[in-house]
Design an enzyme around this catalytic site. Structure first.
Site, PDB file in Angstrom:
ATOM      1  N   GLU A 178     -34.445 144.874 -20.825  1.00  0.00           N
ATOM      2  CA  GLU A 178     -34.496 146.327 -20.674  1.00  0.00           C
ATOM      3  C   GLU A 178     -35.949 146.782 -20.789  1.00  0.00           C
ATOM      4  OE1 GLU A 178     -33.521 150.638 -22.559  1.00  0.00           O
ATOM      5  OE2 GLU A 178     -34.281 148.954 -23.712  1.00  0.00           O
ATOM      6  N   ASP A 185     -32.570 144.075 -25.416  1.00  0.00           N
ATOM      7  CA  ASP A 185     -32.847 145.489 -25.677  1.00  0.00           C
ATOM      8  C   ASP A 185     -34.326 145.732 -25.951  1.00  0.00           C
ATOM      9  OD1 ASP A 185     -31.621 148.172 -26.446  1.00  0.00           O
ATOM     10  OD2 ASP A 185     -32.698 147.714 -28.305  1.00  0.00           O
TER      11      ASP A 185
HETATM   12  C1  AAO Z   1     -31.140 156.873 -33.494  1.00  0.00           C
HETATM   13  C2  AAO Z   1     -31.454 158.341 -33.556  1.00  0.00           C
HETATM   14  C3  AAO Z   1     -32.943 158.543 -33.850  1.00  0.00           C
HETATM   15  C4  AAO Z   1     -33.305 157.822 -35.149  1.00  0.00           C
HETATM   16  C5  AAO Z   1     -32.922 156.367 -35.017  1.00  0.00           C
HETATM   17  C6  AAO Z   1     -33.173 155.591 -36.298  1.00  0.00           C
HETATM   18  O1  AAO Z   1     -31.117 158.954 -32.323  1.00  0.00           O
HETATM   19  O2  AAO Z   1     -33.191 159.929 -33.984  1.00  0.00           O
HETATM   20  O3  AAO Z   1     -34.691 157.942 -35.390  1.00  0.00           O
HETATM   21  O4  AAO Z   1     -31.537 156.261 -34.706  1.00  0.00           O
HETATM   22  O5  AAO Z   1     -32.426 156.119 -37.326  1.00  0.00           O
HETATM   23  C7  AAO Z   1     -30.225 153.973 -29.201  1.00  0.00           C
HETATM   24  C8  AAO Z   1     -30.278 155.489 -29.074  1.00  0.00           C
HETATM   25  C9  AAO Z   1     -31.242 156.109 -30.071  1.00  0.00           C
HETATM   26  C10 AAO Z   1     -30.916 155.633 -31.463  1.00  0.00           C
HETATM   27  C11 AAO Z   1     -31.083 154.112 -31.454  1.00  0.00           C
HETATM   28  C12 AAO Z   1     -30.848 153.478 -32.823  1.00  0.00           C
HETATM   29  O6  AAO Z   1     -30.665 155.835 -27.762  1.00  0.00           O
HETATM   30  O7  AAO Z   1     -31.085 157.515 -30.002  1.00  0.00           O
HETATM   31  O8  AAO Z   1     -31.799 156.237 -32.394  1.00  0.00           O
HETATM   32  O9  AAO Z   1     -30.098 153.566 -30.553  1.00  0.00           O
HETATM   33  O10 AAO Z   1     -29.623 153.808 -33.304  1.00  0.00           O
HETATM   34  C13 AAO Z   1     -37.016 154.181 -25.157  1.00  0.00           C
HETATM   35  C14 AAO Z   1     -37.071 152.665 -25.214  1.00  0.00           C
HETATM   36  C15 AAO Z   1     -35.809 152.017 -24.716  1.00  0.00           C
HETATM   37  C16 AAO Z   1     -34.584 152.624 -25.408  1.00  0.00           C
HETATM   38  C17 AAO Z   1     -34.602 154.110 -25.124  1.00  0.00           C
HETATM   39  C18 AAO Z   1     -33.405 154.821 -25.750  1.00  0.00           C
HETATM   40  O11 AAO Z   1     -38.196 152.207 -24.467  1.00  0.00           O
HETATM   41  O12 AAO Z   1     -35.878 150.641 -25.016  1.00  0.00           O
HETATM   42  O13 AAO Z   1     -35.798 154.666 -25.684  1.00  0.00           O
HETATM   43  N1  AAO Z   1     -33.326 151.987 -24.965  1.00  0.00           N
HETATM   44  C19 AAO Z   1     -32.692 150.919 -25.790  1.00  0.00           C
HETATM   45  C20 AAO Z   1     -31.183 151.057 -25.838  1.00  0.00           C
HETATM   46  C21 AAO Z   1     -30.797 152.271 -26.625  1.00  0.00           C
HETATM   47  C22 AAO Z   1     -31.236 152.108 -28.074  1.00  0.00           C
HETATM   48  C23 AAO Z   1     -32.505 151.378 -28.228  1.00  0.00           C
HETATM   49  C24 AAO Z   1     -33.192 150.851 -27.167  1.00  0.00           C
HETATM   50  C25 AAO Z   1     -32.921 151.046 -29.595  1.00  0.00           C
HETATM   51  O14 AAO Z   1     -30.669 151.042 -24.534  1.00  0.00           O
HETATM   52  O15 AAO Z   1     -29.422 152.541 -26.565  1.00  0.00           O
HETATM   53  O16 AAO Z   1     -31.405 153.412 -28.668  1.00  0.00           O
HETATM   54  O17 AAO Z   1     -32.260 149.830 -29.918  1.00  0.00           O
HETATM   55  C26 AAO Z   1     -39.953 157.182 -22.008  1.00  0.00           C
HETATM   56  C27 AAO Z   1     -40.233 155.696 -22.023  1.00  0.00           C
HETATM   57  C28 AAO Z   1     -39.006 154.883 -22.346  1.00  0.00           C
HETATM   58  C29 AAO Z   1     -38.319 155.426 -23.581  1.00  0.00           C
HETATM   59  C30 AAO Z   1     -37.955 156.900 -23.290  1.00  0.00           C
HETATM   60  C31 AAO Z   1     -37.166 157.536 -24.408  1.00  0.00           C
HETATM   61  O18 AAO Z   1     -39.207 157.532 -20.841  1.00  0.00           O
HETATM   62  O19 AAO Z   1     -40.694 155.292 -20.770  1.00  0.00           O
HETATM   63  O20 AAO Z   1     -39.397 153.542 -22.570  1.00  0.00           O
HETATM   64  O21 AAO Z   1     -37.137 154.660 -23.818  1.00  0.00           O
HETATM   65  O22 AAO Z   1     -39.186 157.596 -23.117  1.00  0.00           O
HETATM   66  O23 AAO Z   1     -37.972 157.827 -25.463  1.00  0.00           O
HETATM   67  C32 AAO Z   1     -39.622 160.583 -18.021  1.00  0.00           C
HETATM   68  C33 AAO Z   1     -40.488 159.343 -17.888  1.00  0.00           C
HETATM   69  C34 AAO Z   1     -39.869 158.191 -18.675  1.00  0.00           C
HETATM   70  C35 AAO Z   1     -39.726 158.631 -20.095  1.00  0.00           C
HETATM   71  C36 AAO Z   1     -38.801 159.823 -20.101  1.00  0.00           C
HETATM   72  C37 AAO Z   1     -38.474 160.341 -21.483  1.00  0.00           C
HETATM   73  O24 AAO Z   1     -38.374 160.375 -17.337  1.00  0.00           O
HETATM   74  O25 AAO Z   1     -40.607 158.990 -16.538  1.00  0.00           O
HETATM   75  O26 AAO Z   1     -40.645 157.028 -18.586  1.00  0.00           O
HETATM   76  O27 AAO Z   1     -39.372 160.886 -19.365  1.00  0.00           O
HETATM   77  O28 AAO Z   1     -39.650 160.808 -22.098  1.00  0.00           O
END
Ligand code: AAO
Length: 512
Positions: A248, A212
């Site tokens: 990932e 992850d």
């Molecule tokens: C939760 C709450 C939060 C709180 C946190 C702590 O939602 O509000 O602050 O708890 O209390 C998952 C959930 C999260 C959750 C987290 C922990 O999705 O909502 O937070 O569990 O419980 C990034 C990372 C990527 C990650 C993804 C979700 O780089 O690694 O965010 N995925 C993994 C897992 C996922 C998990 C985590 C990681 C954490 O698969 O399930 O989170 O363990 C850009 C960046 C990406 C980034 C995205 C999202 O993307 O490139 O790297 O992903 O932003 O922020 C266009 C762009 C694209 C961009 C996108 C969005 O499409 O081309 O690049 O816009 O801006």
């Protein structure tokens, strides 16, 4: 020659690209949020008989338990320790599942959350899946144990300690992703604790890891941790087999961190595949299926032997992560089946099929307010078992895409054709396409809003074949369309644009 020597020297690292699958099986299914007991049963009753290679399981490590919102799925991405009790079951149940799946030749890949612990506002107490105490204010996780020394905050240069800009590699890797306490993987102590966790799972029999949030870890730190991993358990794997690693990293282009920085460590998730295939199948931005002729590296994707691909994942099917509205999911089942059919027929990458649960979507300004909702659960938040209906589908809001006939049969198709190159490409210059995999399989898709009537070169030996999309070959008869292929390999196809599944697939083992 030089390359061979280098490959031999670094064999250890190259081996981590190999999914270590058995019996010529090729596809992973992500049984998102399934209980271990259900996965064990599914391996025996469904996955092995239908040629699935492996299961990606939800994080097995002890996580925080969140009650506001009520037991969201994402609580499991907030580790409290590396104890192995989780919403999916106990350590004993995990162990039993790994054994039973291995015994029927299905690999287990663990979703490993090693970049961070829980969110900074997680609080103090024992609201965790094994009931272990923690305190986020002091960054105290006694059952690992980690203390405030083991986190990255001192390195992070942003005002609030969070990743603020994806254009700054230091922020992305040294600051907190959505407030999650960021582990200092440069420390030998932390590396050792993480490796110990992964090695325990290897000893239990897992075949690899989906790692992850790799974008948020330095490749050098990951390299060190992966270098500490043991070979797989020889009860099921050959001596010196290294765990399969797929990382990932979301790289849609345009950010400072590139997926390619991680290639030598293992495979990487190719998110462009998911976003682009959705656009093509939906025909957004003027995309047509005929453009798929150069699908793969020709579309600017990573090399096929580095990629893990999927139509959707547990994040982008609900608006988390990245990929946007084009991503196809079970909610658009007709297009989803077409897309999955194409993915499984096409040779690019290691393929992963998603298996989801349904939730109450509630869109406000195009954002799903219920994107947090966890799996079908009892009143106390515990996950419900998966009931299987008489028609083999799943009940209780478990979608089980992997049991849809069209998807299951294309998983088998991919196994049958795995050693064959893409050949006999045809398209109508629009959204009708067909291609073969050498002389073992053939697919034809009509995604136009008019009929397809064509005589096409299938590459297959003459005979009558059962279309595995409209039906099944059972004993020696076919419950779907029959396709007769001439001795010269040509066959005539009719596919109406109004059909439920406007595509046909035949292969060596569907010959009657
Ligand atoms: C939760 C709450 C939060 C709180 C946190 C702590 O939602 O509000 O602050 O708890 O209390 C998952 C959930 C999260 C959750 C987290 C922990 O999705 O909502 O937070 O569990 O419980 C990034 C990372 C990527 C990650 C993804 C979700 O780089 O690694 O965010 N995925 C993994 C897992 C996922 C998990 C985590 C990681 C954490 O698969 O399930 O989170 O363990 C850009 C960046 C990406 C980034 C995205 C999202 O993307 O490139 O790297 O992903 O932003 O922020 C266009 C762009 C694209 C961009 C996108 C969005 O499409 O081309 O690049 O816009 O801006």
């Amino acid at each position: 020659m030089k390359l061979l020597v280098v490959a031999a020297l670094f064999g250890l690292c190259f081996a981590q690209h190999d999914p270590n699958t058995k019996h010529g099986r090729t596809s992973i299914v992500h049984l998102f949020e399934w209980r271990w007991a259900d996965i064990a049963a599914e391996c025996e009753r469904y996955l092995a008989p239908n040629g699935y290679a492996a299961v990606q399981i939800s994080p097995p490590s002890e996580s925080i338990v969140v009650t506001n919102p009520w037991h969201p799925w994402w609580q499991r991405y907030q580790p409290i320790s590396y104890n192995l009790c989780s919403r999916s079951g106990t350590e004993g149940e995990l162990r039993d599942m790994i054994i039973r799946c291995n015994n029927v030749g299905v690999n287990i890949y663990v979703d490993a959350v090693i970049n961070h612990m829980c969110g900074a506002a997680g609080g103090e107490g024992n609201h965790s899946s094994c009931g272990t105490y923690f305190n986020t204010k002091n960054k105290d996780f006694p059952s690992v144990p980690y203390s405030s020394w083991d986190f990255n905050d001192y390195k992070c240069k942003t005002g609030n300690g969070e990743v603020e800009s994806y254009n700054d590699i230091f922020q992305v890797r040294d600051c907190r992703l959505v407030s999650l306490l960021d582990l200092a993987l440069e420390k030998d102590y932390v590396r050792e604790k993480v490796a110990k966790y992964l090695n325990k799972l290897i000893d239990m029999g897992v075949a690899g890891f989906r790692v992850d949030a790799c974008k948020h870890m330095w490749p050098g730190d990951l390299s060190n941790v992966f270098g500490r991993l043991k070979s797989l358990n020889t009860t099921w794997f050959l001596p010196d087999t290294k765990p399969f690693i797929y990382q990932e990293v979301i790289d849609l282009g345009g950010e400072a961190i590139k997926a390619s920085e991680y290639f030598e460590l293992g495979r990487v998730t190719e998110f462009k595949y998911s976003a682009k295939l959705g656009k093509v199948i939906r025909e957004w931005d003027g995309e047509k299926l005929s453009y798929l002729k150069s699908w793969g590296e020709g579309w600017g994707f990573m090399p096929s032997d580095k990629a893990v691909v999927f139509l959707d994942n547990h994040d982008n099917q609900r608006g988390h992560g990245a990929g946007g509205a084009s991503v196809l999911t079970f909610w658009d089942s007709r297009l989803y089946k077409i897309g999955t059919g194409f993915m499984l027929a096409h040779p690019y990458g290691v393929t992963r099929v998603m298996s989801s649960f349904r939730w109450d979507r509630h869109f406000v300004n195009a954002k799903d307010e219920n994107d947090w909702m966890g799996p079908p659960s009892n009143a106390d938040g515990s996950t419900k078992p998966i009931p299987i209906n008489p028609d083999t589908t799943c009940g209780d809001n478990w979608v089980c895409e992997h049991r849809w006939r069209q998807i299951r049969n294309m998983v088998i198709f991919r196994n049958v054709v795995s050693d064959q190159p893409l050949a006999n490409w045809w398209d109508n210059g629009n959204s009708q396409i067909s291609f073969s995999r050498g002389s073992k399989g053939f697919i034809v898709i009509n995604n136009n809003n008019w009929e397809l009537n064509e005589t096409l070169n299938t590459g297959l030996p003459g005979g009558t074949y059962c279309d595995v999309i409209s039906g099944d070959k059972i004993d020696n008869s076919c419950t779907g369309k029959k396709i007769s292929v001439d001795s010269d390999g040509r066959a005539t196809f009719h596919i109406s644009h109004t059909e439920e599944d406007p595509f046909i697939a035949i292969h060596a083992e569907s010959k009657l």
